[in-house]
Write a protein that holds these residues in place. Structure first.
Motif, mmCIF file in Angstrom:
data_model
loop_
_atom_site.group_PDB
_atom_site.id
_atom_site.type_symbol
_atom_site.label_atom_id
_atom_site.label_comp_id
_atom_site.label_asym_id
_atom_site.label_seq_id
_atom_site.Cartn_x
_atom_site.Cartn_y
_atom_site.Cartn_z
ATOM 1 N N ASP A 1 0.872 -1.181 0.000
ATOM 2 C CA ASP A 1 0.000 0.000 0.000
ATOM 3 C C ASP A 1 0.904 1.224 0.000
ATOM 4 O O ASP A 1 1.681 1.427 0.936
ATOM 5 C CB ASP A 1 -0.912 -0.006 1.226
ATOM 6 C CG ASP A 1 -1.936 1.134 1.190
ATOM 7 O OD1 ASP A 1 -1.868 1.946 0.252
ATOM 8 O OD2 ASP A 1 -2.778 1.193 2.093
ATOM 9 N N GLN B 1 -6.454 -4.183 -2.975
ATOM 10 C CA GLN B 1 -7.253 -3.541 -4.014
ATOM 11 C C GLN B 1 -8.418 -2.791 -3.406
ATOM 12 O O GLN B 1 -8.795 -3.004 -2.243
ATOM 13 C CB GLN B 1 -7.775 -4.593 -5.008
ATOM 14 C CG GLN B 1 -6.688 -5.292 -5.804
ATOM 15 C CD GLN B 1 -7.252 -6.279 -6.802
ATOM 16 O OE1 GLN B 1 -8.464 -6.517 -6.837
ATOM 17 N NE2 GLN B 1 -6.374 -6.865 -7.607
ATOM 18 N N LYS B 2 -8.994 -1.925 -4.255
ATOM 19 C CA LYS B 2 -10.182 -1.165 -3.852
ATOM 20 C C LYS B 2 -11.354 -2.106 -3.625
ATOM 21 O O LYS B 2 -11.548 -3.079 -4.356
ATOM 22 C CB LYS B 2 -10.555 -0.149 -4.944
ATOM 23 C CG LYS B 2 -9.787 1.152 -4.894
ATOM 24 C CD LYS B 2 -10.420 2.112 -3.889
ATOM 25 C CE LYS B 2 -9.804 3.501 -4.011
ATOM 26 N NZ LYS B 2 -10.402 4.427 -3.030
ATOM 27 N N ARG B 3 -12.121 -1.816 -2.608
ATOM 28 C CA ARG B 3 -13.296 -2.617 -2.331
ATOM 29 C C ARG B 3 -14.348 -2.400 -3.419
ATOM 30 O O ARG B 3 -14.612 -1.273 -3.830
ATOM 31 C CB ARG B 3 -13.900 -2.259 -0.976
ATOM 32 C CG ARG B 3 -13.050 -2.644 0.218
ATOM 33 C CD ARG B 3 -13.774 -2.312 1.517
ATOM 34 N NE ARG B 3 -12.958 -2.643 2.680
ATOM 35 C CZ ARG B 3 -12.995 -3.826 3.297
ATOM 36 N NH1 ARG B 3 -13.816 -4.765 2.849
ATOM 37 N NH2 ARG B 3 -12.254 -4.060 4.350
ATOM 38 N N THR B 4 -14.930 -3.486 -3.887
ATOM 39 C CA THR B 4 -16.040 -3.349 -4.827
ATOM 40 C C THR B 4 -17.309 -2.888 -4.131
ATOM 41 O O THR B 4 -18.127 -2.190 -4.722
ATOM 42 C CB THR B 4 -16.288 -4.702 -5.514
ATOM 43 O OG1 THR B 4 -16.525 -5.698 -4.505
ATOM 44 C CG2 THR B 4 -15.064 -5.109 -6.332
ATOM 45 N N PRO C 1 -18.193 -1.006 -0.539
ATOM 46 C CA PRO C 1 -17.682 -0.424 0.714
ATOM 47 C C PRO C 1 -18.363 -1.049 1.925
ATOM 48 O O PRO C 1 -19.456 -1.617 1.845
ATOM 49 C CB PRO C 1 -18.014 1.068 0.581
ATOM 50 C CG PRO C 1 -18.197 1.278 -0.882
ATOM 51 C CD PRO C 1 -18.759 0.007 -1.432
ATOM 52 N N ASP D 1 -11.902 1.359 2.543
ATOM 53 C CA ASP D 1 -11.896 1.461 1.083
ATOM 54 C C ASP D 1 -11.062 0.377 0.408
ATOM 55 O O ASP D 1 -11.255 0.123 -0.784
ATOM 56 C CB ASP D 1 -11.357 2.835 0.664
ATOM 57 C CG ASP D 1 -12.223 3.963 1.203
ATOM 58 O OD1 ASP D 1 -13.454 3.784 1.267
ATOM 59 O OD2 ASP D 1 -11.660 5.011 1.577
ATOM 60 N N TRP D 2 -10.160 -0.238 1.138
ATOM 61 C CA TRP D 2 -9.269 -1.211 0.524
ATOM 62 C C TRP D 2 -9.414 -2.551 1.243
ATOM 63 O O TRP D 2 -9.738 -2.606 2.427
ATOM 64 C CB TRP D 2 -7.810 -0.734 0.601
ATOM 65 C CG TRP D 2 -7.545 0.510 -0.195
ATOM 66 C CD1 TRP D 2 -7.834 1.790 0.154
ATOM 67 C CD2 TRP D 2 -6.953 0.569 -1.493
ATOM 68 N NE1 TRP D 2 -7.464 2.661 -0.822
ATOM 69 C CE2 TRP D 2 -6.907 1.937 -1.857
ATOM 70 C CE3 TRP D 2 -6.467 -0.375 -2.385
ATOM 71 C CZ2 TRP D 2 -6.396 2.370 -3.072
ATOM 72 C CZ3 TRP D 2 -5.938 0.050 -3.591
ATOM 73 C CH2 TRP D 2 -5.907 1.397 -3.937
#
Length: 1343
Positions: free
Chosen positions: A815, A889-892, A894, A911-912
Motif C-alpha cells: 500500500d 485492491q479497492k473494495r467493490t 464499501p 476502502d481497501w
C-alpha cells in the motif's frame, strides 16, 4: 564452478549429552559436555563454584548423541564413551602430556537387515565399566566389552535379537554378571520391563514385569532391583514384580542422574522442575528441589554441584542445599539472564552458580537494518546489522540479539570539529586542601590549536561509574595555540608531557610548565611518540631520544640521522626497548633504545608508507603492526630477539589512513585500528593465540586513545568520530556478542520481522497450572510490536481462540499510502482436528502517534498460512497445498459502517481490502517460500521443492510451474541465492576444451551456466543442505525448441549433511563489507541460517572457481591427514542421507573444518597443504588373481600414465569401487585402446571410463559432474558389460577428483546401488581377487 561456503558464526549451544568423572586427572572432577559435534571439557573448582575449561574444544566427525564416563578398575582416570547419531562409537582417554583427547577404540554399528529406530538410539553402560550396550535398530541390541587387552580397547559381541520392537530405555543391573533390563511398549500401549542375561553368543530372558503406562526411564538399584521413573509415578520393581511406588507431579521426565547410586536420584522434568527421588527400605520418596532449565542432560559433579544442560534455553551450574534458600542470590552474569526470573523464587533448595547461554532452538530470525540502534555503537538499543532471533521455549523463552564485533557504550561526548588526534592520560596529585586525587586529561589536537579536557577521580574510589563529566582546563602551561604532536604521562604519573612543533614541555599536576626541551632552530618537530619517561621526536630525517629525569628535566640521550624523512614512530610496549620508525620512502626500521642502533630485524617492503606503527606482544608472540595510508594493516610476527619476521600477513580494513592504539580490555592487551571500518585486533586463546579481528559497531572512527590509569573507567577509550570527541566503554573483546531479552514463561516466540522502525513478534502462549483448567483453549496466539531501542512491548493484538501464528513478514509496497505494514498468517486447529481447516492473513500497522497496533486488513482462507513473502507489490502466501497471490485492491462494495477502532486494535480499512488474484496448486503442504526476481520457490512437507514463475498476460496474473526436485524430503527452509557478480559470471561458463566440443554443447547446458540461472538452497529435516539450479526464463525459452522438457528439469549442484536441522534462512551478513583488492568479491556472504541446536551459520558463495578448488582440496586433506578424536570418517559424517538415498557430499566447503587450518602448527600446515612431506600417497592391494592379471610392465605403464597425465586424489582407503571418468577429447587414443574397452557418447556429453580388467555388472551408476567442465548436472544410466572374471580385493574410494594439465578440475561423484555391493560380496566368496598397486599424487597447488 560456484562452491557454497558454509561456516558457523555461533556454534551450536544446545547440550545433547554430558558426563562427569575424573577424566583428566585422578584429582579432577571433570564435566564433559557435548554440543553438536564438539566436546567441551571443564574442571570443577569446588571453592569458587565454577567450571574451569581444560584447553580448547574438541571436534568430532559426527553429532554426539550419547556420552558416558567409564571407570575401569585398572585405570586411575576415566574413559569417555561417545556415540554418534550415525551409529558410531568411540572410547576416548586424556593424554595429560599433550593436553589432547586420545582415541582408545572406535567403530561403527551396522545391520543390513535391521530397521533403524525412530529417534535417537538407546545406550547403557555397566556400573563397573565392563561393557556397554547400544540399541540402534528395532529389536536388536549390540553389546561391547571394554577390554584393555584388545588392541582397540573394545571387543564387540554378535548382535542380540530381543522381543522388544519399541524399546524406550535400557540399563545394566548392578551385580557380578551382566544383566540388561529393557523398558518397552507393545502395540496395545502396555509397558513392561524385561531383563536378559548377556552371554557371549546370545541373550537369555530372566524375568519380565509390567510397569506403569507412563514409565519412560529405568535405572538399576542394588540386589537385582530396578527403579522405574514415569511421568506421574516412581516405582521399584524386581523379579517378583512391583515392590513399592509413589506418585509424583505429572510432567514428562527429561533427564535423570544419580547423586548416590542406588539411593538418591535427580529427576528433571519438561516443566523445568528438579526433584530428588530417595530410595529407602521404608519406601520411595520424592522431594521437590526447585526450578531449573528444561533439561536435555543432567550430571552430578560432587560436593552438591549439579549441571543442568538444556537444549531449549540456558544451561545451569548449581549447588544443592540441605535447607531452603529464601531468596537465592544470583551471581554476576546470571542476574540478567533468562533464568533470573525463575531462579529468584523462594523456597528453593537450588543455589545458582553460573549460567551458560544457549540460543537453541533458533525458530526465526531477522537482520536489523540501518537505523535500528540509537547511540554510538547501538549502546541504547539494537545495533544495525545485528541478528534478532526467536530463541528458547517453554519456561525460558527469549529474544536474542547476536551482534558481530565490539560495541562501545558512550559515557560522555563533546562537539569538537576538526580533531586530528587525541590522547588520554591520568595524573596523580594533591589539591590545595591536601586531598589526594587523580585527574584524567584528554588532549585533543586540532589543525591550528589544542584543547585540554579533564575530569577528577578521588583516591580510593574505584567503583565503576556510568557517566563522565568533562570540563575544559585553563591553558596555564599547556600550549593550546598550536597543534599537539604527542602527549602522555611520565612513569611516575606525576607529570604530563606535551610535544608541539617547537618544544617538548613537562607539566605538573596543576598544569604548570616544569621544564622544556626546545627544537633546533629551523628544524621543527614533525613526528613524536611518548612512552613513560621516553620521548622520541623526529625533525625531518633526524631522530632523537629524550628522557624525563626525576620529573624535573628533559634531556636528549641519543640522536640518529635516517635515510629519509620520518612518517611515524611506534615505541615497543610494555618495555620501551625498541622503537619502530616508518619513513616516507616506504621503509620501516626497528631501532634499539637508548642507543638508537639498527636492529637485526629487516622489515619486508610494504608497498605504501607506514602511517602508524606499534610494537607489542599479543598472546605469547611479539608483533610489529603497521597501518598504511590506504587502509591496510600489516601484521608481522617476529622471531625471538628481533632476528627476523616469522610470518607476514596483510588485511585490508578500509580505504582511509589507519591509526593504531593499544588498550587493555578485561586485563588483556588489544589493538584498536581506527579508520573508516574500524576493528579491534586481539589474540584468541581458544585458537592457539592466533590474531583475530572484531569490527567495531560505531560510526567512522578517525582516531582512538586508551584512557590510561583511570580507576573508574579502566577500559575506557577516547574516540573521535563525526565531529565529536567522546569517551566510551567497549564491550568485552570477542567476535560475537549475545544479549537476551526474557519473555514471560510459556510464551514461545515463533516469528519475528523488522520494518526499519519497530519489530513485530508473533508468540504462542501455553496455558499451564490453573489457567489450563478452564474451558478455554490450552494455547493461544498473540501479535506484538517491540521497540527497536529497548525491545519492550509497545502494543499487541490477541488472536482468536484456537488461532496460532504461523508466518510473519513485512509487506513492502503493498500500500503506497501505508509504510511498515506487517503481514501475519495464522492457522485455526479446532479440538479433535488433526490439521488446520482455516486460517487468516492479517495486515497490522503500528500507529506511533496513537501508540497502538492496528489491524488494517484481513483475509480468511481455507487452510494454514505457513509462509508469506512480499512479491512485486503483492503477497505470496503458502496456504495448505496451494500457492496464493494476494493484492491490496479497492473494495467493490464499501463497508456498511465506517471503520472504527475498538479496544483491541481493529481498524479495518473502509476502502481497501486484501483479495486473491491468483491460485495455483503447489504440492502436498507448502511450508516455506523464497523469491528470486519473478521466480518463486516453494518448500514442501514431503516433496522437496518446486519452482514457479510469475507471468502476467493482459492483466491476468499467473503462477506457472517450472521445475520440481524429484527428491522426496521434508523441507524445513528454502532461500534464493543472488546471481553472480558480472566479473564472476565467466567462471560459471563451461571452459571450451576444443572448438568442436564447444560447438556441440546443447542449449540446455548453457542455460545452467548463464547469469539468468536461478539457484536456491534447500534444507531438509534430515539435516541436509541441497543447492539446486533452474534455468532462467530467457534461457529456458531459447532451449524450448531443442528440449521440450527443459523447464521440468533441475540441476542438483551440491549435497551436504550439516548435522543440524535448519529452521530458518534469511538474507543478510554479520561482517562488514570491505573490498579486498587481492581477492575482489571471491567470497560473498549473503545468507544467515538458524538451527534447532542453536547454531547461527553463514552461507557464502565462492564464485572464483580457482580458489574454490583449492579450498575443496584443502578440506579433503584436512579431513584425512589431521586426526580428530574418535577417528570417525569425515566423508560419512558429511554424506548426504535421506530415507530414499545416501550419497557422498559435493559442492559445499566446510568452513568450520577449513578454518581449523589456521590454528595448526606451521609444520602441520605445510604437510596438509602439500598432501604430505613428499606430496605422494600410495594405496596398495595385494591378493591372487583368478585369471589374466596385467603384467608388471603394463602395471608400470599405468602408474606412469596416472602420475604423468592426470593427478588423482584418493580420499580414503576403505573398500569401494573406483571408476575414472574423462572427456574423450582429453584422453589419448592409445590410452583408450589399451585400457578402455568401452568409449561411448551420451547425449550432450563426451567421456570415457577406464575399466581395469573389466568391472562387475552394475545396474545403475548415478554420477555428478560440474557444469564448469562441459558436463551438465543430471542423472543418467551407464551399463557395464560381461561377467566379471577379476576384481580388486581392496578397492578404492567411490569419489575421485581429476585434475588435468591445464589446471581445470572436474569433480565426478557416483554412487553404487545395493546390488553392486551384493555382487562384490558374491564374487569375493568365489575367491575372485587380483593384485594392483596405485601410486597417485595429492597436491593442492593448481598451476
Amino acid at each position: 564452478m560456484q562452491y557454497q561456503y558454509v561456516v558457523s558464526a555461533h556454534k551450536s549451544s544446545a547440550v545433547s549429552a554430558c558426563a562427569s568423572g575424573r577424566f583428566t586427572s585422578p584429582q579432577n572432577d571433570n564435566l564433559i559436555v557435548a554440543r553438536g559435534n564438539r566436546l567441551e571439557i571443564t574442571c570443577l573448582d569446588k571453592a569458587a563454584g565454577a567450571l574451569a575449561p581444560m584447553g580448547s574444544e574438541h571436534r568430532l566427525n559426527g553429532h554426539i548423541a550419547h556420552l558416558f564416563a567409564l571407570q575401569p578398575a585398572d585405570r586411575p582416570t576415566a574413559l569417555l564413551l561417545a556415540l554418534s547419531a550415525k551409529q558410531q562409537y568411540a572410547v576416548l582417554s586424556w593424554d595429560a602430556a599433550s593436553g589432547q583427547v586420545v582415541t582408545e577404540g572406535a567403530g561403527e554399528i551396522s545391520e543390513r537387515t535391521g530397521r533403524r529406530r525412530e529417534g535417537r538410539s538407546l545406550a547403557a553402560v555397566d556400573a563397573q565399566s565392563r561393557a556397554f550396550a547400544v540399541c540402534a535398530y528395532q529389536g536388536i541390541v549390540h553389546v561391547f566389552a571394554v577390554d584393555a587387552r584388545v588392541r582397540r580397547g573394545v571387543r564387540a559381541a554378535p548382535a542380540h535379537f530381543i522381543d522388544e520392537v519399541r524399546a524406550l530405555d535400557m540399563c545394566f543391573l548392578a551385580g557380578d554378571t551382566l544383566e540388561l533390563a529393557v523398558l518397552s511398549e507393545d502395540a496395545e500401549g502396555a509397558r513392561r520391563v524385561r531383563v536378559y542375561a548377556v552371554g557371549a553368543e546370545r541373550m537369555e530372558e530372566l524375568w519380565v514385569c509390567a510397569v506403569d503406562a507412563a514409565a519412560t526411564h529405568v535405572v538399576a538399584l542394588g540386589g537385582g532391583r530396578l527403579l522405574v521413573v514415569g511421568d506421574d509415578a516412581v516405582s521399584v520393581v524386581g523379579s517378583g514384580g512391583r515392590v513399592r511406588g509413589v506418585a509424583r507431579r505429572a510432567a514428562r521426565v527429561a533427564a535423570v542422574a544419580w547423586v548416590e547410586r542406588g539411593a538418591r536420584l535427580l529427576v528433571a522434568d519438561s516443566d523445568g522442575l528438579l526433584s530428588l527421588v530417595v530410595v529407602r527400605p521404608a519406601g520411595v520418596f520424592v522431594e521437590r528441589l526447585g526450578a531449573v532449565p528444561v533439561a536435555s542432560a543432567l550430571a552430578y559433579l560432587g560436593d552438591g554441584c549439579v549441571f543442568v544442560g538444556s537444549a531449549c534455553g540456558d544451561s545451569l551450574l548449581a549447588r544443592l542445599r540441605l535447607t531452603p534458600i529464601p531468596e537465592p542470590q544470583l551471581p554476576a552474569g546470571l542476574a540478567d539472564s533468562v533464568l533470573a526470573q525463575r531462579m529468584a523464587t523462594g523456597d528453593s533448595f537450588i543455589e545458582p552458580l553460573a549460567a551458560f547461554a544457549c540460543l537453541a532452538p533458533l525458530v526465526d530470525l531477522c537482520v536489523a537494518g540501518q537505523g535500528a540502534g540509537k547511540g554510538e555503537g547501538g549502546g541504547g538499543g539494537v545495533a544495525a546489522g545485528s541478528v534478532v532471533a526467536c530463541s528458547g521455549h517453554r519456561t525460558t523463552p527469549s529474544i536474542r540479539v547476536v551482534r558481530n564485533g565490539v560495541g562501545v557504550e558512550p559515557l560522555a561526548q563533546l562537539d569538537c570539529d576538526g580533531v586530528a588526534r587525541t590522547w588520554a592520560l591520568t595524573l596523580a596529585g594533591s589539591t590545595d586542601a591536601g586531598c589526594t586525587q587523580r585527574r584524567v586529561l584528554v588532549v585533543a589536537s586540532l589543525a591550528a590549536a589544542s584543547r585540554v579536557l579533564a575530569w577528577t577521580e578521588m583516591a580510593g574510589h574505584a567503583e565503576m561509574a556510568d557517566h563522565v563529566e568533562m570540563a575544559e582546563l585553563a591553558p596555564c602551561g599547556w600550549a593550546t595555540d598550536r597543534p599537539t604532536l604527542a602527549a602522555g604521562a611520565t612513569a611516575s604519573g606525576a607529570c604530563a608531557v606535551q610535544v608541539t612543533r617547537d618544544h617538548v614541555t613537562l607539566l605538573d599536576f596543576g598544569g604548570r610548565a616544569v621544564a622544556q626541551w626546545p627544537a633546533a632552530p629551523g628544524q621543527p618537530i614533525s613526528v613524536a611518540a611518548v612512552s613513560g619517561d621516553a620521548v622520541v621526536v623526529a625533525s625531518g630525517a633526524r631522530l632523537a631520544l629524550l628522557h624525563v629525569r626525576g620529573d624535573a628535566s628533559v634531556v636528549c640521550v641519543s640522536e640518529r640521522v635516517l635515510p629519509s624523512a620520518v612518517a611515524c614512530i611506534g615505541v615497543q610496549m610494555p618495555d620501551a626497548e625498541h622503537v619502530a620508525v616508518g619513513l616516507w620512502d616506504g621503509d620501516v626500521q626497528v631501532l634499539t633504545l637508548p642507543a638508537l642502533g639498527r636492529a637485526a630485524l629487516r622489515v619486508p617492503a610494504l608497498g605504501a608508507p607506514a602511517r602508524s606503527l606499534l610494537l607489542c606482544t599479543l598472546g605469547s608472540a611479539c608483533y610489529l603492526l603497521v597501518g598504511t595510508g590506504d587502509g591496510r594493516l600489516h601484521q608481522l610476527a617476529l622471531l625471538d630477539l628481533f632476528l627476523g619476521v616469522r610470518d607476514h600477513r596483510c588485511v585490508t580494513l578500509g580505504v582511509q589512513p589507519l591509526l593504531l592504539a593499544p588498550f587493555f580490555n578485561r586485563g588483556q592487551l588489544n589493538v584498536f585500528a581506527a579508520c573508516d571500518h574500524s576493528a579491534v585486533l586481539f589474540a584468541a586463546p581458544a585458537h592457539r593465540g592466533r590474531l583475530m579481528y572484531a569490527n567495531v559497531d560505531a560510526p567512522e572512527i578517525a582516531c582512538a586513545a586508551p584512557v590510561v590509569g583511570s580507576a573508574e573507567f579502566p577500559d575506557a577509550l577516547c574516540l573521535v568520530s563525526g565531529g565529536r570527541l567522546w569517551v566510551g566503554r567497549p564491550d568485552p573483546v570477542q567476535r560475537l556478542h549475545v544479549r537476551a531479552w526474557p519473555l514471560p514463561p510459556w510464551a514461545a516466540p515463533h516469528r519475528i520481522a523488522f520494518n526499519g522502525a519497530v519489530y513485530a513478534l508473533a508468540t504462542t502462549h501455553e496455558a499451564v497450572g490453573d489457567a489450563a483448567g478452564g474451558d478455554g483453549p490450552g494455547e493461544f496466539g498473540r501479535l506484538s510490536v517491540l521497540s527497536a531501542q529497548s525491545m519492550g512491548v509497545l502494543g499487541s493484538v490477541l488472536l482468536e481462540p484456537f488461532e496460532m501464528p504461523e508466518s510473519l513478514c513485512v509487506a513492502d509496497g503493498l500500500d503506497v499510502q501505508r509504510s511498515g505494514v506487517f503481514a501475519m498468517g495464522s492457522s485455526v486447529v479446532l479440538p479433535g482436528d488433526d490439521d488446520a481447516r482455516s486460517g487468516r492473513v492479517l495486515l497490522a500497522q503500528w500507529d506511533a502517534r496513537a501508540r497502538r497496533l492496528l489491524v488494517v486488513g484481513e483475509l480468511a482462507v481455507l487452510g494454514a498460512v505457513y509462509a508469506l513473502a512480499p512479491f512485486r507489490g503483492m503477497l505470496v502466501a503458502a496456504v495448505g497445498s496451494r500457492l496464493l497471490l494476494l493484492a491490496w485492491q479497492k473494495r467493490t462494495q464499501p463497508l456498511a459502517a465506517p471503520a472504527s477502532t475498538d479496544a483491541i486494535g481493529w481498524a479495518l480499512d473502509a476502502d481497501w481490502e486484501l483479495v486473491v488474484v491468483c491460485s495455483q496448486q503447489a504440492q502436498i503442504a507448502a511450508l516455506s517460500l523464497c523469491i528470486s526476481g519473478d521466480t518463486i520457490v516453494v518448500g514442501d512437507v514431503l516433496a522437496s521443492a518446486a519452482v514457479f514463475r510469475y507471468r502476467e498476460d493482459g492483466g491476468r496474473h499467473r503462477l506457472v510451474p517450472v521445475a520440481r526436485d524429484a527428491a522426496g524430503v521434508w523441507t524445513t527452509a528454502v532461500a534464493a541465492l543472488p546471481p553472480p557478480l558480472p566479473q564472476n559470471r565467466a567462471l560459471l561458463a563451461p571452459p571450451p576444451v576444443d572448438m568442436e566440443m564447444s560447438a556441440r554443447l546443447p542449449v540446455f547446458d548453457q542455460a545452467f551456466a548463464s547469469a539468468e540461472c536461478v539457484r536456491f538452497v534447500v534444507a531438509d529435516a534430515h539435516h541436509n543442505i541441497i543447492r539446486i539450479a533452474v534455468p532462467g526464463a530467457a534461457a529456458a525459452a531459447a532451449a524450448a525448441s531443442e528440449d521440450a522438457d527443459v523447464e521440468d528439469r533441475t540441476a542438483v549442484e551440491a549435497r551436504w549433511h550439516l548435522g543440524d536441522q535448519i529452521n530458518v534462512i534469511r538474507a543478510g551478513a554479520l561482517v562488514m563489507d570491505i573490498p579486498d583488492p587481492e581477492f575482489p568479491d571471491f567470497l560473498r556472504p549473503h545468507l544467515l541460517f538458524g538451527t534447532l541446536q542453536g547454531a547461527l551459520g553463514v552461507m557464502a558463495s565462492v564464485e572464483n572457481g580457482h580458489i574454490g578448488r583449492i579450498l575443496d582440496r584443502l578440506q579433503t586433506n584436512l579431513a584425512h591427514l589431521v586426526p580428530t578424536p574418535g577417528m570417525w570418517d569425515y566423508q560419512k559424517w558429511r554424506a548426504y542421507k535421506s530415507d530414499q538415498r545416501e550419497c557422498m557430499a559435493f559442492g559445499v566447503l566446510d568452513g568450520d573444518l577449513i578454518e581449523t587450518f589456521l590454528d595448526l602448527p606451521t609444520e602441520i600446515q605445510r604437510k596438509v597443504f602439500t598432501g604430505n612431506e613428499t606430496a605422494t600417497a600410495t594405496a596398495t592391494a595385494t591378493a591372487t588373481a583368478a585369471g589374466g592379471d596385467p603384467s608388471d610392465s603394463e602395471r608400470e605403464r599405468k602408474l606412469e600414465y596416472w602420475s604423468r597425465y592426470e593427478r588423482v586424489e584418493l580420499l580414503a582407503d576403505y573398500p569401494k569401487l573406483v571408476i575414472f571418468f574423462f572427456r574423450q577429447s582429453s584422453v589419448p587414443a592409445d590410452i583408450l585402446a589399451r585400457y578402455g574397452d568401452v568409449a561411448r557418447r551420451i547425449p550432450s556429453h563426451q567421456f570415457a571410463y577406464i575399466d581395469v580388467e573389466r568391472s562387475p555388472v552394475l545396474s545403475t551408476v548415478e554420477y555428478f559432474a560440474s557444469a564448469q567442465h562441459g558436463i551438465s548436472v543430471f542423472y543418467n544410466h551407464a551399463h557395464f558389460y560381461n561377467k566379471m572374471d577379476s576384481l580388486d580385493a581392496k578397492m578404492l574410494e567411490d569419489m575421485v577428483r581429476v585434475v588435468n594439465t591445464e589446471g581445470s578440475a572436474a569433480m565426478v561423484g557416483f554412487y553404487l546401488q545395493k546390488l553392486v555391493d551384493e555382487q562384490i560380496r558374491a564374487l569375493k566368496a568365489e575367491g575372485v581377487q587380483k593384485n594392483i598397486t596405485f601410486n597417485v599424487s595429492i597436491n593442492l597447488k593448481v598451476e
